[in-house]
Motif scaffolding. Structure first.
Motif, PDB file in Angstrom:
ATOM      1  N   TYR A 122       0.854  -1.184   0.000  1.00 40.41           N
ATOM      2  CA  TYR A 122       0.000   0.000   0.000  1.00 40.41           C
ATOM      3  C   TYR A 122       0.893   1.238   0.000  1.00 40.41           C
ATOM      4  CZ  TYR A 122      -3.336  -3.508   1.622  1.00 40.41           C
ATOM      5  OH  TYR A 122      -4.102  -4.651   1.744  1.00 40.41           O
ATOM      6  N   GLU A 123       0.450   2.266  -0.712  1.00 40.95           N
ATOM      7  CA  GLU A 123       1.193   3.520  -0.767  1.00 40.95           C
ATOM      8  C   GLU A 123       0.266   4.667  -0.386  1.00 40.95           C
ATOM      9  OE1 GLU A 123       3.519   4.077  -4.357  1.00 40.95           O
ATOM     10  OE2 GLU A 123       3.452   1.920  -4.757  1.00 40.95           O
ATOM     11  N   GLY A 124       0.823   5.633   0.310  1.00 47.04           N
ATOM     12  CA  GLY A 124       0.009   6.766   0.719  1.00 47.04           C
ATOM     13  C   GLY A 124       0.852   7.888   1.273  1.00 47.04           C
ATOM     14  N   TYR A 125       0.177   8.767   2.011  1.00 43.68           N
ATOM     15  CA  TYR A 125       0.831   9.984   2.479  1.00 43.68           C
ATOM     16  C   TYR A 125       0.576  10.196   3.968  1.00 43.68           C
ATOM     17  CZ  TYR A 125       0.922  10.820  -2.544  1.00 43.68           C
ATOM     18  OH  TYR A 125       1.108  10.687  -3.896  1.00 43.68           O
ATOM     19  N   GLY A 126       1.646  10.536   4.667  1.00 45.16           N
ATOM     20  CA  GLY A 126       1.530  10.934   6.054  1.00 45.16           C
ATOM     21  C   GLY A 126       1.297  12.430   6.139  1.00 45.16           C
ATOM     22  N   PRO A 127       1.455  13.013   7.327  1.00 42.63           N
ATOM     23  CA  PRO A 127       1.288  14.463   7.485  1.00 42.63           C
ATOM     24  C   PRO A 127       2.228  15.241   6.564  1.00 42.63           C
ATOM     25  CG  PRO A 127       1.422  13.366   9.620  1.00 42.63           C
ATOM     26  CD  PRO A 127       1.777  12.341   8.593  1.00 42.63           C
ATOM     27  N   ASN A 128       1.741  16.328   6.022  1.00 39.87           N
ATOM     28  CA  ASN A 128       2.541  17.237   5.202  1.00 39.87           C
ATOM     29  C   ASN A 128       3.165  16.532   3.985  1.00 39.87           C
ATOM     30  OD1 ASN A 128       3.456  19.917   4.759  1.00 39.87           O
ATOM     31  ND2 ASN A 128       5.477  19.402   5.542  1.00 39.87           N
ATOM     32  N   GLY A 129       2.481  15.506   3.500  1.00 38.05           N
ATOM     33  CA  GLY A 129       2.919  14.855   2.277  1.00 38.05           C
ATOM     34  C   GLY A 129       4.067  13.874   2.417  1.00 38.05           C
ATOM     35  N   VAL A 130       4.398  13.461   3.638  1.00 38.92           N
ATOM     36  CA  VAL A 130       5.435  12.441   3.824  1.00 38.92           C
ATOM     37  C   VAL A 130       5.016  11.174   3.075  1.00 38.92           C
ATOM     38  CG1 VAL A 130       6.544  10.908   5.502  1.00 38.92           C
ATOM     39  CG2 VAL A 130       6.225  13.322   6.052  1.00 38.92           C
ATOM     40  N   ALA A 131       5.922  10.633   2.286  1.00 41.36           N
ATOM     41  CA  ALA A 131       5.630   9.423   1.517  1.00 41.36           C
ATOM     42  C   ALA A 131       5.701   8.196   2.420  1.00 41.36           C
ATOM     43  CB  ALA A 131       6.625   9.284   0.370  1.00 41.36           C
ATOM     44  N   VAL A 132       4.717   7.306   2.286  1.00 43.30           N
ATOM     45  CA  VAL A 132       4.644   6.106   3.129  1.00 43.30           C
ATOM     46  C   VAL A 132       4.387   4.883   2.254  1.00 43.30           C
ATOM     47  CG1 VAL A 132       3.456   4.964   5.042  1.00 43.30           C
ATOM     48  CG2 VAL A 132       3.729   7.457   5.062  1.00 43.30           C
ATOM     49  N   ILE A 133       5.188   3.855   2.448  1.00 41.95           N
ATOM     50  CA  ILE A 133       4.979   2.561   1.798  1.00 41.95           C
ATOM     51  C   ILE A 133       4.768   1.513   2.882  1.00 41.95           C
ATOM     52  CG2 ILE A 133       6.001   0.764   0.348  1.00 41.95           C
ATOM     53  CD1 ILE A 133       7.593   2.889  -1.093  1.00 41.95           C
ATOM     54  N   VAL A 134       3.708   0.743   2.753  1.00 43.32           N
ATOM     55  CA  VAL A 134       3.370  -0.289   3.738  1.00 43.32           C
ATOM     56  C   VAL A 134       3.388  -1.648   3.038  1.00 43.32           C
ATOM     57  CG1 VAL A 134       1.648  -1.132   5.380  1.00 43.32           C
ATOM     58  CG2 VAL A 134       1.910   1.343   4.981  1.00 43.32           C
ATOM     59  N   GLU A 135       4.253  -2.537   3.504  1.00 41.88           N
ATOM     60  CA  GLU A 135       4.306  -3.898   2.978  1.00 41.88           C
ATOM     61  C   GLU A 135       3.610  -4.828   3.955  1.00 41.88           C
ATOM     62  OE1 GLU A 135       8.539  -3.635   0.489  1.00 41.88           O
ATOM     63  OE2 GLU A 135       8.453  -4.738   2.389  1.00 41.88           O
TER      64      GLU A 135
END
Length: 242
Positions: free
Chosen positions: A88-101
């Motif tokens: 899964y890919e998404g965004y944390g606060p203030n546009g921080v990039a997050v990848i979840v495996e």
């Protein structure tokens, strides 16, 4: 490799991770079972994915008995564990990039849980590929630099087939091509090195610094909540922590 130290980003949460050691072992065991089943072998010499997971397990101080027991379980005829890999890919606060495996036996359970956390503490779930383009897949080996000579480690790492090395925060971070990861691990172990961390990871090309206290708190909560989820194996982000 340019960019902020990945180890610097995780070492502040390492104490919390140590407190969750049993949960970490459970997740590594799940990854090991999948590696055995997909690779068709319980012998790391004939199963590169399993070899990589074993390196990760050793770096996490998972006992050899646990490793052997997990492999034996995966090879057992009665084992019905059936996990699939989902990213899964998404965004944390203030546009921080997050990848979840994740490794899950039920996408209908895992996807809503990950989406809920990204919505609650960040900017939400994104489409496949929305942030992964800004990460590089690399083998990452972390050594405690105490009592080690930087030039010697660099020479040994490059001779073993590593691409690069960084010295920072009392550690040496060695980076490899993912396909060369197992060979580099074996070569360095053969020279007597032990690792604080050994895994194939998604390494950010650049980092985002958070200055708002609420954003920082929400990012910390997001990482903790995702890592506490039983289905989530790894959480990668480009938040630059002080």
């Amino acid at each position: 490799m340019s960019g902020h130290s990945k180890w610097h980003n995780i070492q502040k949460t390492k104490g919390a991770a140590d407190a969750k050691r049993s949960q970490i072992f459970t997740k590594i065991a799940r990854e090991m079972i999948v590696a055995v089943k997909t690779g068709g072998s319980g012998d790391p010499a004939n199963n590169s994915r399993l070899a990589a997971v074993i390196a990760k397990a050793k770096a996490a101080n998972m006992p050899n008995d646990n490793i052997k027991r997990t492999i034996d379980k995966a090879l057992g005829a009665g084992n019905t564990d059936n996990f699939e890999s989902v990213v899964y890919e998404g965004y944390g606060p203030n546009g921080v990039a997050v990848i979840v495996e994740a490794l899950t036996d039920n996408r209908q359970r895992t996807a809503p849980e990950v989406r809920h956390l990204l919505d609650k503490f960040g900017k939400g779930l994104g489409a496949t590929g929305c942030v992964s383009w800004s990460f590089d897949k690399k083998g990452v080996l972390v050594l405690d630099s105490e009592d080690l000579d930087e030039d010697t480690v660099m020479m040994d790492a490059l001779e073993a087939g590593a691409e690069d090395m960084q010295a920072s925060d009392d550690v040496f971070e060695i980076y490899t091509d993912p396909d060369a990861f197992n060979d580099v691990v074996a070569a360095l172990e053969g020279k007597g090195y032990t690792f604080l961390e050994a895994d194939v990871q998604m390494v950010p090309q650049n980092y985002v610094k958070l200055t708002d206290e609420e954003d920082i708190k929400n990012m910390e909560k997001l990482i903790d909540a995702l890592e506490d989820n039983d289905d989530v194996q790894n959480v990668y982000h480009n938040w630059e922590q002080d």
